[in-house]
Design an enzyme around this catalytic site. Structure first.
Site, PDB file in Angstrom:
ATOM      1  CG  HIS A 221      -1.840  -1.198   1.328  1.00  0.00           C
ATOM      2  ND1 HIS A 221      -3.047  -1.542   0.615  1.00  0.00           N
ATOM      3  CD2 HIS A 221      -1.760  -2.158   2.392  1.00  0.00           C
ATOM      4  CE1 HIS A 221      -3.511  -2.376   1.157  1.00  0.00           C
ATOM      5  NE2 HIS A 221      -2.903  -3.015   2.133  1.00  0.00           N
TER       6      HIS A 221
HETATM    7  O1  RIB Z   1      -5.282  -0.161   4.406  1.00  0.00           O
HETATM    8  C1  RIB Z   1      -4.089  -0.136   4.261  1.00  0.00           C
HETATM    9  C2  RIB Z   1      -3.194   1.113   5.192  1.00  0.00           C
HETATM   10  O2  RIB Z   1      -3.300   0.728   6.633  1.00  0.00           O
HETATM   11  C3  RIB Z   1      -1.782   1.042   4.934  1.00  0.00           C
HETATM   12  O3  RIB Z   1      -1.532   2.576   5.193  1.00  0.00           O
HETATM   13  C4  RIB Z   1      -1.119   0.267   6.164  1.00  0.00           C
HETATM   14  O4  RIB Z   1       0.121   0.457   6.803  1.00  0.00           O
HETATM   15  C5  RIB Z   1      -2.400   0.345   7.174  1.00  0.00           C
HETATM   16  O5  RIB Z   1      -1.766   1.761   7.972  1.00  0.00           O
END
Ligand code: RIB
Ligand code: CA
Length: 307
Positions: free
Chosen positions: A235
């Protein structure tokens, strides 16, 4: 000339990789930690571990210990209780900068007019800064945020974790008028790490690469337990790459708003992708495609260049 970035994060496995990519591909001006994947004291410690391992001369500032109005919630099921489950964590020898995160971010934005804010955790710090100094929205070159989705969520059927953790903060950001670039789950799930790619990272051989591989071992195991497949979406590096490698992405201008009252839809990002009718005026550059192979090469280049 590297793009200057301030990284607001909740380390978190993918947050640490975002630190490493930003350190290599940008001018990483500062890091602020926020409660999210783990409690604030852990996200601060984990950010310090990242800068320590990579030998970065980058200050780490502590931010909000809880969301604007709601109780703090964490994601130990993916990141472990420490927030960085997997590798043996080194003793933290670095100390956080005593300036609070919001003040430090505002000072950094005041000191230059080309700063990008990359926000990859709950948006509490960002919302506090925008509330304290609304002109920040115009001062920043932009806010590249990892959060939301136009399709299914992850922490609930409707919501992505960062926005779900602090929906009120997220709505402040989407209403701020800032130049927003959104990497939602529909984008980040196109940039995947599997065991074959982890071995490529491990083979780079340096301390940062080996540590990253151990983080990713744990990360894909967590996805295997939670979702049945040993493949995880990277992500947070997406939001750094959107600033440092914009050529890797396709995007659309769309209106995004945050549901804050729904019993089942708390934290849902309502993305107006209507082609006809009267769509809401766009407030966000919504990232829709990423060049997965190109993004992985950029990650490998960063991890291979660090100690
Ligand atoms: O949903 C994904 C996000 O939530 C990413 O930033 C992960 O690190 C968590 O913070
Ligand atoms: Ca994160």
């Amino acid at each position: 000339m590297s793009v200057p970035i301030w990284l607001d994060c909740d380390p978190g496995h993918d947050d640490v990789l975002a630190v490493f990519v930003a350190a290599h591909a940008a001018e990483l001006v500062g890091i602020s930690a926020v409660s999210g994947n783990a409690p604030l004291h852990r996200t601060v410690a984990n950010a310090l571990i990242a800068v320590q391992l990579a030998e970065l001369d980058v200050p780490v500032h502590a931010g909000a210990a809880k969301p604007l109005t709601r109780e703090a919630r964490h994601a130990a099921h993916i990141h472990g209780e420490s927030g960085l489950g997997g590798p043996v964590l080194p003793e933290v020898t670095r100390r956080a900068d005593p300036t609070p995160a919001v003040r430090a971010l505002l000072d950094a934005a005041e000191a230059r007019d080309d700063l990008w804010l990359v926000a990859v955790g709950p948006l509490t710090n960002v919302a506090l800064a925008l509330t304290l100094e609304p002109a920040l929205a115009e001062r920043l070159a932009g806010i590249s945020l990892m959060g939301g989705a136009w399709g299914p969520g992850n922490i609930t059927a409707a919501a992505e974790f960062n926005v779900w953790a602090d929906p009120e903060a997220a709505q402040i950001v989407f209403e701020s008028g800032a130049n927003l670039v959104m990497a939602g789950l529909d984008l980040t799930h196109q940039f995947l790490i599997d065991r074959e790619r982890i071995e490529r990272v491990r083979a780079l051989g340096g301390r940062v690469a080996r540590f990253s591989a151990e983080l990713l071992d744990f990360f894909v195991e967590a996805y295997e337990r939670s979702y049945g497949e040993a493949i995880g979406p990277l992500h947070d590096p997406c939001s750094v790459l959107a600033v440092t490698h914009p050529q890797l992405f396709a995007s659309e201008r769309r209106h995004v708003a945050v549901e804050r009252r729904g019993e089942l839809t708390r934290g849902m990002t309502v993305v107006d992708r209507r082609s006809g009718g009267m769509p809401e005026a766009p407030n966000t550059t919504l990232l829709t495609r990423i060049d997965d192979a190109g993004a992985f090469e950029a990650l490998v280049a960063a991890l291979g260049a660090l100690p």
